[in-house]
Design an enzyme around this catalytic site. Structure first.
Site, PDB file in Angstrom:
ATOM      1  N   GLU A  75       0.854  -1.188   0.000  1.00  0.00           N
ATOM      2  CA  GLU A  75       0.000   0.000   0.000  1.00  0.00           C
ATOM      3  C   GLU A  75       0.891   1.241   0.000  1.00  0.00           C
ATOM      4  O   GLU A  75       1.979   1.222   0.569  1.00  0.00           O
ATOM      5  CB  GLU A  75      -0.907  -0.021   1.239  1.00  0.00           C
ATOM      6  CG  GLU A  75      -1.855   1.143   1.381  1.00  0.00           C
ATOM      7  CD  GLU A  75      -2.769   1.288   0.179  1.00  0.00           C
ATOM      8  OE1 GLU A  75      -2.568   2.276  -0.562  1.00  0.00           O
ATOM      9  OE2 GLU A  75      -3.646   0.432  -0.032  1.00  0.00           O
ATOM     10  N   ASP A 125      -8.694   1.044  -7.428  1.00  0.00           N
ATOM     11  CA  ASP A 125      -9.350   2.289  -7.835  1.00  0.00           C
ATOM     12  C   ASP A 125      -9.782   2.161  -9.295  1.00  0.00           C
ATOM     13  O   ASP A 125      -8.947   1.913 -10.168  1.00  0.00           O
ATOM     14  CB  ASP A 125      -8.380   3.461  -7.666  1.00  0.00           C
ATOM     15  CG  ASP A 125      -9.075   4.814  -7.752  1.00  0.00           C
ATOM     16  OD1 ASP A 125     -10.039   4.937  -8.537  1.00  0.00           O
ATOM     17  OD2 ASP A 125      -8.652   5.733  -7.040  1.00  0.00           O
ATOM     18  N   LYS A 129     -13.691   7.858 -14.574  1.00  0.00           N
ATOM     19  CA  LYS A 129     -13.793   8.903 -15.589  1.00  0.00           C
ATOM     20  C   LYS A 129     -12.875   8.566 -16.761  1.00  0.00           C
ATOM     21  O   LYS A 129     -11.737   8.152 -16.570  1.00  0.00           O
ATOM     22  CB  LYS A 129     -13.421  10.254 -14.998  1.00  0.00           C
ATOM     23  CG  LYS A 129     -14.402  10.753 -13.940  1.00  0.00           C
ATOM     24  CD  LYS A 129     -14.019  12.132 -13.427  1.00  0.00           C
ATOM     25  CE  LYS A 129     -15.015  12.619 -12.383  1.00  0.00           C
ATOM     26  NZ  LYS A 129     -14.657  13.958 -11.863  1.00  0.00           N
ATOM     27  N   PHE A 199     -16.508  -1.840   2.405  1.00  0.00           N
ATOM     28  CA  PHE A 199     -16.383  -1.261   1.061  1.00  0.00           C
ATOM     29  C   PHE A 199     -17.223  -2.067   0.063  1.00  0.00           C
ATOM     30  O   PHE A 199     -17.926  -1.501  -0.769  1.00  0.00           O
ATOM     31  CB  PHE A 199     -14.919  -1.273   0.634  1.00  0.00           C
ATOM     32  CG  PHE A 199     -14.675  -0.653  -0.710  1.00  0.00           C
ATOM     33  CD1 PHE A 199     -14.443   0.698  -0.854  1.00  0.00           C
ATOM     34  CD2 PHE A 199     -14.689  -1.434  -1.859  1.00  0.00           C
ATOM     35  CE1 PHE A 199     -14.229   1.276  -2.095  1.00  0.00           C
ATOM     36  CE2 PHE A 199     -14.485  -0.872  -3.116  1.00  0.00           C
ATOM     37  CZ  PHE A 199     -14.248   0.486  -3.227  1.00  0.00           C
TER      38      PHE A 199
END
Length: 223
Positions: A75, A125, A129, A199
């Site tokens: 991470e 992620d 867009k 999540f």
């Protein structure tokens, strides 16, 4: 970070965080600086790497239920790593290490070639867009990096709640001669080793279906 996360970094990082040799960037990995997993974990055992481990919910659950397997959480966000260390300490977990580094560089340089049994990419992620999709992790450039780290027959497990990204992942991996599908039909069955996180519940409540994919590393010559 919170005060507890600051404390975790100061007190727990020496125990859990791998000391990574850097290249130019603060989260880079210097080429040629591979670790020795047996030295890092103090034993020889199967190794699972989670890419983008977030706050560590999935890997903490897995490490606590599979003590015979070693785990590496990768991470770039220090707060997430700190939270992971706090939970690992509470659960008295010994088989988990963390790397504060860019995931592709960890797979290319930090772990030795063909040393990893599974790579997990859960809910990366989606950069949904159109102008941002080039930032996605799972691209044709990522495939040989994952293949480099995985042993013959090793698993690449992916999950996302964005259908378009799931289709991109599948298209990219289907086109690779280094991986083969480990599922029938359009999608893999949900990986039962992946804990249901807040999540994932949030995505489901928003009406987004969760899609899993599992691929196996094609046998390497000589293995």
């Amino acid at each position: 970070m919170s005060d507890a996360q600051d404390r975790a970094w100061l007190e727990l990082a020496p125990r859990f965080v791998i000391d990574v040799e850097r290249d130019a960037a603060s989260t880079s990995v210097l080429p040629g600086s591979a670790i020795d997993p047996a030295a890092v974990w103090g034993r020889t055992a199967p190794l699972i790497v989670e890419v983008g481990s977030g706050q560590g919910h999935a890997i903490i659950h897995a490490a606590s239920h599979r003590p015979g397997t070693d785990f590496l959480a990768v991470e770039v966000f220090r707060a997430g790593l700190a939270r992971t260390m706090l939970d690992a300490e509470r659960a008295d977990i010994e088989n988990l290490r963390l790397a504060e580094a860019n995931a592709p560089e960890v797979l290319a340089h930090l772990v030795p070639e063909a040393s990893v049994d599974e790579v997990w990419v859960f809910f990366p992620d989606p950069w949904h867009k159109t102008k941002h999709t080039k930032r996605r992790l799972v691209t044709p450039e990522f495939v040989p990096v994952a293949a480099h780290a995985l042993r013959s027959g090793g698993a690449l497990r992916l999950a996302t709640d964005w259908e378009e990204y799931a289709r991109q992942m599948r298209e990219v991996l289907d086109a690779s001669d280094e991986f083969a599908r480990d599922f029938d039909g359009d999608w893999a069955e949900r990986f039962d080793g992946r804990i249901l996180t807040a999540f994932e519940r949030k995505g489901a409540r928003a009406g987004r279906d969760i899609r899993d994919l599992t691929y196996r590393r094609v046998d390497r010559p000589g293995e």
